[in-house]
Design an enzyme around this catalytic site. Sequence first.
Site, PDB file in Angstrom:
ATOM      1  N   GLU A  47       0.274  -1.181   0.111  1.00 20.73           N
ATOM      2  CA  GLU A  47      -0.296  -0.213   0.023  1.00 20.73           C
ATOM      3  C   GLU A  47       0.485   1.396  -0.219  1.00 20.73           C
ATOM      4  OE1 GLU A  47      -1.648  -0.931   3.499  1.00 20.73           O
ATOM      5  OE2 GLU A  47      -2.909  -2.209   2.357  1.00 20.73           O
ATOM      6  N   TYR A  84       7.736   1.526  -8.080  1.00 24.13           N
ATOM      7  CA  TYR A  84       7.018  -0.080  -8.161  1.00 24.13           C
ATOM      8  C   TYR A  84       6.115  -0.348  -9.629  1.00 24.13           C
ATOM      9  CZ  TYR A  84       6.023   0.861  -2.748  1.00 24.13           C
ATOM     10  OH  TYR A  84       6.724   1.501  -1.617  1.00 24.13           O
TER      11      TYR A  84
HETATM   12  C1  LIG Z   1       9.923   5.273  -2.647  1.00 26.27           C
HETATM   13  C2  LIG Z   1      11.889   5.048  -2.404  1.00 26.27           C
HETATM   14  C3  LIG Z   1      12.356   3.769  -0.864  1.00 26.27           C
HETATM   15  C4  LIG Z   1      13.044   5.258  -3.205  1.00 26.27           C
HETATM   16  O1  LIG Z   1      14.144   4.268  -3.152  1.00 26.27           O
HETATM   17  P1  LIG Z   1      15.231   5.440  -4.009  1.00 26.27           P
HETATM   18  O2  LIG Z   1      16.460   4.532  -3.697  1.00 26.27           O
HETATM   19  O3  LIG Z   1      15.061   7.070  -3.179  1.00 26.27           O
HETATM   20  O4  LIG Z   1      14.715   5.662  -5.399  1.00 26.27           O
HETATM   21  P2  LIG Z   1      15.603   4.483  -6.663  1.00 26.27           P
HETATM   22  O5  LIG Z   1      16.518   5.995  -6.923  1.00 26.27           O
HETATM   23  O6  LIG Z   1      15.845   3.108  -6.285  1.00 26.27           O
HETATM   24  O7  LIG Z   1      14.471   4.571  -8.020  1.00 26.27           O
HETATM   25  C5  LIG Z   1      13.941   3.889  -8.435  1.00 26.27           C
HETATM   26  C6  LIG Z   1      12.432   4.071  -9.334  1.00 26.27           C
HETATM   27  O8  LIG Z   1      11.880   5.511  -8.257  1.00 26.27           O
HETATM   28  C7  LIG Z   1      12.178   6.899  -9.208  1.00 26.27           C
HETATM   29  N1  LIG Z   1      12.562   7.979  -8.719  1.00 26.27           N
HETATM   30  C8  LIG Z   1      12.972   7.904  -7.672  1.00 26.27           C
HETATM   31  N2  LIG Z   1      13.510   9.431  -7.398  1.00 26.27           N
HETATM   32  C9  LIG Z   1      12.710   9.988  -7.974  1.00 26.27           C
HETATM   33  C10 LIG Z   1      12.456  11.440  -7.966  1.00 26.27           C
HETATM   34  N3  LIG Z   1      13.256  12.455  -7.105  1.00 26.27           N
HETATM   35  N4  LIG Z   1      11.464  11.703  -8.670  1.00 26.27           N
HETATM   36  C11 LIG Z   1      10.248  10.961  -9.804  1.00 26.27           C
HETATM   37  N5  LIG Z   1      10.634   9.662  -9.362  1.00 26.27           N
HETATM   38  C12 LIG Z   1      12.059   8.947  -8.568  1.00 26.27           C
HETATM   39  C13 LIG Z   1      12.545   6.692 -10.618  1.00 26.27           C
HETATM   40  O9  LIG Z   1      11.170   5.667 -10.929  1.00 26.27           O
HETATM   41  C14 LIG Z   1      13.155   5.436 -10.350  1.00 26.27           C
HETATM   42  O10 LIG Z   1      13.572   4.634 -11.426  1.00 26.27           O
HETATM   43  P3  LIG Z   1      14.833   5.063 -12.626  1.00 26.27           P
HETATM   44  O11 LIG Z   1      15.740   5.080 -11.876  1.00 26.27           O
HETATM   45  O12 LIG Z   1      14.598   3.516 -13.320  1.00 26.27           O
HETATM   46  O13 LIG Z   1      14.034   6.007 -13.664  1.00 26.27           O
HETATM   47  C15 LIG Z   1      12.619   6.019  -1.408  1.00 26.27           C
HETATM   48  O14 LIG Z   1      12.930   7.301  -2.298  1.00 26.27           O
HETATM   49  C16 LIG Z   1      12.062   6.662  -0.135  1.00 26.27           C
HETATM   50  O15 LIG Z   1      12.392   5.653   1.036  1.00 26.27           O
HETATM   51  N6  LIG Z   1      11.353   7.456   0.667  1.00 26.27           N
HETATM   52  C17 LIG Z   1      10.708   7.750   1.430  1.00 26.27           C
HETATM   53  C18 LIG Z   1       9.904   7.022   2.011  1.00 26.27           C
HETATM   54  C19 LIG Z   1       9.046   6.048   1.621  1.00 26.27           C
HETATM   55  O16 LIG Z   1       8.248   6.438   0.324  1.00 26.27           O
HETATM   56  N7  LIG Z   1       8.832   4.969   1.202  1.00 26.27           N
HETATM   57  C20 LIG Z   1       7.307   4.415   0.374  1.00 26.27           C
HETATM   58  C21 LIG Z   1       6.424   4.199   0.827  1.00 26.27           C
HETATM   59  S1  LIG Z   1       6.273   2.890   1.922  1.00 26.27           S
END
Ligand SMILES: CC(C)(COP(=O)(O)OP(=O)(O)OC[C@H]1O[C@@H](n2cnc3c(N)ncnc32)[C@H](O)[C@@H]1OP(=O)(O)O)[C@@H](O)C(=O)NCCC(=O)NCCS
Length: 145
Positions: free
Chosen positions: A101, A113
Amino acid sequence: MIEPVLANDFDRLFEIEQQAHLVPWSKGTLLNNQGERYLNLKLSQPGQIVAFAICQSVLDEATLFNIAVAPAFQGKGYGKRLLKALIEQLKTQGVQTLWLEVRESNHTAQRLYLSLGFNEVTQRKNYYPTTDGGRENAVVMALYL
Ligand SMILES: CC(C)(COP(=O)(O)OP(=O)(O)OC[C@H]1O[C@@H](n2cnc3c(N)ncnc32)[C@H](O)[C@@H]1OP(=O)(O)O)[C@@H](O)C(=O)NCCC(=O)NCCS
């Protein structure tokens, strides 16, 4: 390096939890999410944990309860690497479906996702509290492994 979360990692996990989430879990909630049914993974850079994922399996279904990357390390591919590793481990355990979720407003997480093959299944109206005292919809997503 991606490894299982250990009991003594939870202090660092709680730091990341507080930094990364709008409405973070309490330390107690975090600590309750471990045990036999859990597959909890951490991603470390030299010297420190920078990301974690909390996942529970029941029979052939699993639910991703939490994934968080420390803010300074976001957008560098760590979240995707961690989730891919989790998915591979769930497959070897015979899990068929991974559920999660996510806040409707959390487009970054939803993009992650979707890029890994999750589909939106339904929404739960007014599911999450917001910082201004309101409520926000949850998007329910599933990945068929
Ligand atoms: C959501 C989260 C887990 C993603 O991890 P991340 O290491 O930042 O993301 P990644 O660098 O692995 O990127 C994965 C994908 O997310 C998207 N993404 C990452 N950063 C982004 C940004 N600043 N803006 C838009 N899309 C983004 C892209 O689609 C990316 O895929 P791609 O690089 O192949 O295009 C992280 O940002 C986070 O911890 N956020 C706060 C907590 C949270 O929201 N958790 C999830 C909900 S439970």
